[in-house]
Design a protein around this motif. Sequence first.
Motif, PDB file in Angstrom:
ATOM      1  N   GLU A  92       1.100  46.344  66.364  1.00  0.00           N
ATOM      2  CA  GLU A  92       0.732  46.294  64.617  1.00  0.00           C
ATOM      3  C   GLU A  92       1.986  45.735  64.954  1.00  0.00           C
ATOM      4  N   HIS A  93       3.443  46.084  65.700  1.00  0.00           N
ATOM      5  CA  HIS A  93       4.516  45.574  65.067  1.00  0.00           C
ATOM      6  C   HIS A  93       4.403  44.319  65.241  1.00  0.00           C
ATOM      7  N   LEU A  94       5.953  43.479  64.714  1.00  0.00           N
ATOM      8  CA  LEU A  94       6.355  41.996  64.772  1.00  0.00           C
ATOM      9  C   LEU A  94       7.329  42.042  66.646  1.00  0.00           C
ATOM     10  N   ALA A  95       7.024  41.230  67.492  1.00  0.00           N
ATOM     11  CA  ALA A  95       7.965  41.139  68.340  1.00  0.00           C
ATOM     12  C   ALA A  95       9.837  41.046  68.190  1.00  0.00           C
ATOM     13  N   LEU A 140       3.661  41.837  68.063  1.00  0.00           N
ATOM     14  CA  LEU A 140       2.346  40.445  67.556  1.00  0.00           C
ATOM     15  C   LEU A 140       3.812  39.427  67.251  1.00  0.00           C
ATOM     16  N   GLN A 141       3.546  38.042  67.306  1.00  0.00           N
ATOM     17  CA  GLN A 141       4.162  36.727  67.348  1.00  0.00           C
ATOM     18  C   GLN A 141       4.442  36.675  66.103  1.00  0.00           C
ATOM     19  N   PRO A 142       5.421  35.610  65.142  1.00  0.00           N
ATOM     20  CA  PRO A 142       5.132  36.038  63.784  1.00  0.00           C
ATOM     21  C   PRO A 142       4.013  35.229  63.397  1.00  0.00           C
ATOM     22  N   LEU A 143       3.312  34.338  63.301  1.00  0.00           N
ATOM     23  CA  LEU A 143       2.022  33.932  62.950  1.00  0.00           C
ATOM     24  C   LEU A 143       0.624  35.158  62.762  1.00  0.00           C
ATOM     25  N   GLU A 144       0.563  35.346  64.345  1.00  0.00           N
ATOM     26  CA  GLU A 144       0.103  36.702  64.291  1.00  0.00           C
ATOM     27  C   GLU A 144       0.644  37.609  63.055  1.00  0.00           C
ATOM     28  N   TYR A 145       1.008  38.531  62.971  1.00  0.00           N
ATOM     29  CA  TYR A 145       1.473  39.771  62.731  1.00  0.00           C
ATOM     30  C   TYR A 145       1.728  39.339  61.027  1.00  0.00           C
ATOM     31  N   PRO A 191       4.962  39.998  46.543  1.00  0.00           N
ATOM     32  CA  PRO A 191       6.429  40.257  45.331  1.00  0.00           C
ATOM     33  C   PRO A 191       7.699  41.973  46.479  1.00  0.00           C
ATOM     34  N   ALA A 192       6.866  42.215  47.295  1.00  0.00           N
ATOM     35  CA  ALA A 192       7.941  43.431  48.573  1.00  0.00           C
ATOM     36  C   ALA A 192       7.543  43.386  49.722  1.00  0.00           C
ATOM     37  N   PRO A 193       7.495  42.200  50.323  1.00  0.00           N
ATOM     38  CA  PRO A 193       7.657  42.204  51.519  1.00  0.00           C
ATOM     39  C   PRO A 193       8.033  43.079  52.843  1.00  0.00           C
ATOM     40  N   THR A 194       7.323  43.250  53.210  1.00  0.00           N
ATOM     41  CA  THR A 194       8.649  43.934  54.243  1.00  0.00           C
ATOM     42  C   THR A 194       8.982  43.507  55.482  1.00  0.00           C
ATOM     43  N   PRO A 195      10.542  44.065  55.291  1.00  0.00           N
ATOM     44  CA  PRO A 195      11.492  43.232  56.529  1.00  0.00           C
ATOM     45  C   PRO A 195      10.873  42.665  57.507  1.00  0.00           C
ATOM     46  N   GLU A 196      10.184  43.121  58.082  1.00  0.00           N
ATOM     47  CA  GLU A 196       9.011  42.585  59.314  1.00  0.00           C
ATOM     48  C   GLU A 196       8.473  41.150  58.994  1.00  0.00           C
ATOM     49  N   ALA A 197       7.620  41.112  57.551  1.00  0.00           N
ATOM     50  CA  ALA A 197       7.342  40.253  56.705  1.00  0.00           C
ATOM     51  C   ALA A 197       8.256  38.706  56.817  1.00  0.00           C
TER      52      ALA A 197
END
Length: 252
Positions: free
Chosen positions: A162-165, A175-180, A214-220
């Motif tokens: 479930e993590h960003l690559a 996950l790739q950026p668009l998948e994430y 309003p509070a995206p995670t660093p990965e987002a």
Amino acid sequence: MATHQPQRGPRVRRLADRLTARYRTPIEPQYDQGRRSWTLRWYDGPTVGTVRTALERSGPDAAQVLARRDLTTRALVLAALRETRAGAMHRSVGSWGQRYHLEQVLADQAYPDRPNSPREAAMLERLLQAATADSGRRPVPDENRAFDLIARDGIAWLLPSEHLAGPGDHESLALQPLEYLTARYATGVHRTAWETALVTMPVRTAVAAAQADPAPTPEAARAALGLLPTLRAQLAGEIDRAQEQLSRAIPS
């Protein structure tokens, strides 16, 4: 010829051994007393057409040997995963209808039990494990339960990560950026498309969703920033096409 079928046993077994070595698949000869004929049987592996061609090239005696391939649960469940992603699995036909559909899909496919990528392999293993009951001395996956699980829950839950690559991740597992961003923010039809077939949101929608958080995670945030060059190119293309189309409406 039929009266001599049992005497052909050693030759048929040698033929089975050669084909086993050639296709790296255990191929077993079986004699049917009622039909007075030999059949070569195997699981997954090469197609029936491939083995039939090999038999015909081995001489008229071998050409009379029948060929039958059976499919393992692993091959059928892997096909169900792929067909679900392609939107071709239909829950309404029932398990027998689903199995028939998958058998037709796999008829001309060699080695149907082999995943195409590490991600697909991990998803397959998760599904087989989820479809295996805990009871019994040697628990085995239930293909009908696997069909039911993906019909009910889709396939996104089978993703191995479930993590960003990142730089140290295997690109096909994380996950790739668009998948994430799709997995995190998709709603409505986009959520359904992601859960059932791993269809991602449009880039503009995904970036907008992260921007509106309003509070995206660093990965987002990293995922959205990574998509900005793609979004910029898309917008530039749209602007160029609009300029060209509208310019044609103005007399010289």
